[in-house]
Design an enzyme around this catalytic site. Structure first.
Site, PDB file in Angstrom:
ATOM      1  N   GLU A 262       0.813  -1.219   0.000  1.00 15.19           N
ATOM      2  CA  GLU A 262       0.000   0.000   0.000  1.00 15.19           C
ATOM      3  C   GLU A 262       0.851   1.276   0.000  1.00 15.19           C
ATOM      4  O   GLU A 262       0.676   2.129   0.874  1.00 15.19           O
ATOM      5  CB  GLU A 262      -0.804  -0.043   1.304  1.00 15.19           C
ATOM      6  N   GLY A 264       2.223   4.981  -0.731  1.00 15.71           N
ATOM      7  CA  GLY A 264       1.674   6.263  -1.144  1.00 15.71           C
ATOM      8  C   GLY A 264       2.813   7.128  -1.661  1.00 15.71           C
ATOM      9  O   GLY A 264       3.045   7.277  -2.866  1.00 15.71           O
ATOM     10  N   TYR A 306       7.335  18.441  10.172  1.00 16.41           N
ATOM     11  CA  TYR A 306       8.321  17.432  10.581  1.00 16.41           C
ATOM     12  C   TYR A 306       9.755  17.918  10.456  1.00 16.41           C
ATOM     13  O   TYR A 306      10.679  17.101  10.498  1.00 16.41           O
ATOM     14  CB  TYR A 306       8.225  16.157   9.715  1.00 16.41           C
ATOM     15  N   CYS A 332       3.012  34.423   7.272  1.00 22.26           N
ATOM     16  CA  CYS A 332       3.299  35.234   8.453  1.00 22.26           C
ATOM     17  C   CYS A 332       3.708  34.382   9.648  1.00 22.26           C
ATOM     18  O   CYS A 332       3.120  34.489  10.729  1.00 22.26           O
ATOM     19  CB  CYS A 332       2.074  36.080   8.776  1.00 22.26           C
TER      20      CYS A 332
HETATM   21  C1  LIG Z   1      -3.056   2.858   6.189  1.00 22.05           C
HETATM   22  C2  LIG Z   1      -1.998   3.515   5.397  1.00 22.05           C
HETATM   23  N1  LIG Z   1      -1.508   2.887   4.319  1.00 22.05           N
HETATM   24  C3  LIG Z   1      -0.557   3.438   3.548  1.00 22.05           C
HETATM   25  C4  LIG Z   1      -0.046   4.693   3.836  1.00 22.05           C
HETATM   26  C5  LIG Z   1       0.991   5.271   2.923  1.00 22.05           C
HETATM   27  O1  LIG Z   1       2.159   5.622   3.535  1.00 22.05           O
HETATM   28  P1  LIG Z   1       3.353   6.158   2.648  1.00 22.05           P
HETATM   29  O2  LIG Z   1       2.868   7.351   1.922  1.00 22.05           O
HETATM   30  O3  LIG Z   1       4.404   6.475   3.626  1.00 22.05           O
HETATM   31  O4  LIG Z   1       3.737   5.048   1.721  1.00 22.05           O
HETATM   32  C6  LIG Z   1      -0.509   5.390   4.957  1.00 22.05           C
HETATM   33  C7  LIG Z   1       0.024   6.707   5.305  1.00 22.05           C
HETATM   34  O5  LIG Z   1      -0.299   7.360   6.238  1.00 22.05           O
HETATM   35  C8  LIG Z   1      -1.518   4.779   5.748  1.00 22.05           C
HETATM   36  O6  LIG Z   1      -2.011   5.412   6.810  1.00 22.05           O
END
Ligand SMILES: Cc1ncc(COP(=O)(O)O)c(C=O)c1O
Length: 402
Positions: A262, A264, A306, A332
């Site tokens: 998964e 992102g 961060y 600002c």
């Molecule tokens: C449930 C879940 N899956 C996948 C991701 C994707 O994480 P990343 O963008 O670090 O791969 C996140 C990010 O918060 C998440 O909460």
């Protein structure tokens, strides 16, 4: 760090065959510029690696929170990915982008009744149970259910994006997950231990913790793979990450389980850059130059959230040496610093400045602080540039007034 589909010729940066100076002139700044070919090639890298290394069923799912933009989602739907949504809004976008609802995964530690109803009506394929309240509302049949397990592992990342440690607000402790799996019918388990993770080690420990919960058909091992933000950033390559995840799964869970990955950030981060215009230049206290641009924490919140590191360059003088600079935004707050300790060649007002690696969690977290309209998203490919999200207007700023 720059998109694979980018180049520098005579010191001038092009993205997807489009001259960055021209992009700034035509579409204005700040602007999110995305090399479409990079989205596609990165998607294929993950899917091909999973297909090659894991003979059982499985799929790669885009965590849409990283870049929740219909055009980006559409590319990944076309590339055959599934999609992780963590809210009704993300679900709405994923459906609009053309994802098969059966390939959607609904997450969330605070799902509303309305979001669950929406998911059930849309035919979302998988819902990830985070807590007992989810379980009570979902155990009556419908979507495939996974339980999010908190494996209790620490990892080397910013504490705000660490999610697999004991006590995390996400998911259920292994004992609670085991008890729930005995009570209701679930297809498998989910974990997501954190984001911007540079080592496979915590994943291996987490997968071993999942194995203690019981035997299941489906394991969704989450995302979290780190990307290089600045020169010298040491990260695991996507193929190696898939290899490590699959190896851990085969060793601990068996090689015929259904495996879901998964990512992102790693699918989108390096495909995107942000273009800004330099508005003012002044001497800093320690001999560096302070370079102020026409965006900032409204289009890239990560440095504020961060202390995230980025780099920068002037798009028309990419090869020139320069002096030490700090790139600040227009907002600002003194913390509105986009890039620290970067060398830029004699930056001047009117220069177009680029920050690479802004494809993930930039657009996603954009906001209107100081009444700044959010930037457009421009896709570049084969020398053509097209607007896929227009720039917000001042009228948009009061468009919800009643
Ligand atoms: C449930 C879940 N899956 C996948 C991701 C994707 O994480 P990343 O963008 O670090 O791969 C996140 C990010 O918060 C998440 O909460």
């Amino acid at each position: 760090m720059y998109p694979r589909d980018s180049s520098v010729e005579d010191g001038v940066l092009s993205i997807g065959g489009c001259d960055a100076r021209e992009l700034a002139r035509e579409f204005g700044t700040p602007a999110y510029v995305v090399a479409e070919a990079d989205l596609r090639s990165q998607a294929r890298t993950f899917t091909e690696a999973l297909g090659r290394l894991h003979q059982g069923p499985g799929e790669v799912v885009f965590a849409s929170k990283a870049f929740p933009c219909t055009a980006v989602l559409r590319v990944f739907a076309e590339e055959g990915l599934g999609c992780d949504v963590a809210s009704g809004g993300e679900l709405h976008l994923a459906l609009r982008a053309g994802f098969d609802p059966a390939r959607l995964y609904l997450h969330g530690n605070a799902k509303s009744d309305a979001e669950l109803e929406m998911a059930l009506e849309a035919g979302v394929g998988t819902v990830v149970i985070d807590n007992e309240q989810d379980a009570d509302r979902l155990s009556g049949g419908g979507p495939r259910l996974l339980i999010r397990v908190v494996p209790g592992v620490d990892a080397d990342t910013h504490e705000h994006i660490l999610t697999g440690q004991a006590g995390s607000k996400f998911g259920m402790a292994p004992d609670a997950a085991r008890a729930l799996a005995e009570r209701i019918e679930v297809a498998g388990l989910h974990m997501h231990i954190g984001s911007q993770l540079r080592s496979l080690d915590p994943y291996r420990r987490a997968v071993a913790a999942l194995a203690q919960v019981g035997d299941f058909e489906v394991y969704d091992l989450g995302g979290g793979l780190a990307v290089p933000y600045v020169a010298g950033d040491d990260v695991v390559a996507p193929e190696d990450w898939v290899d490590g995840m699959v190896a851990a799964a085969h060793a601990e869970l068996g090689d015929d389980v259904s495996l879901v990955l998964e990512p992102g950030r790693a699918l989108v981060a390096n495909a995107g850059v942000t273009l800004y215009t330099v508005e003012s230049v002044k001497p800093g206290l320690a001999g560096e130059t302070t370079v102020a641009v026409d965006g900032g924490m409204s289009d890239n919140l990560r440095p504020m959230l961060y202390g995230a590191a980025y780099s920068a360059a002037i798009v028309s003088r990419m090869d020139d040496a320069g002096g030490m600079c700090t790139v600040v935004g227009k907002h600002c707050e003194s913390g509105d610093v986009l890039v620290r300790d970067v060398t830029l060649p004699d930056p001047r007002p009117g220069d177009v400045l680029v920050t690479p690696v802004t494809g993930a969690y930039g657009y996603a977290m954009a906001n209107n602080y100081n009444g700044v309209p959010r930037p457009p998203v421009i896709f570049c490919s084969g020398g053509d540039a097209r607007v896929v999200v227009r720039r917000e207007t001042y009228e948009d700023l009061h468009g919800r007034d009643v």
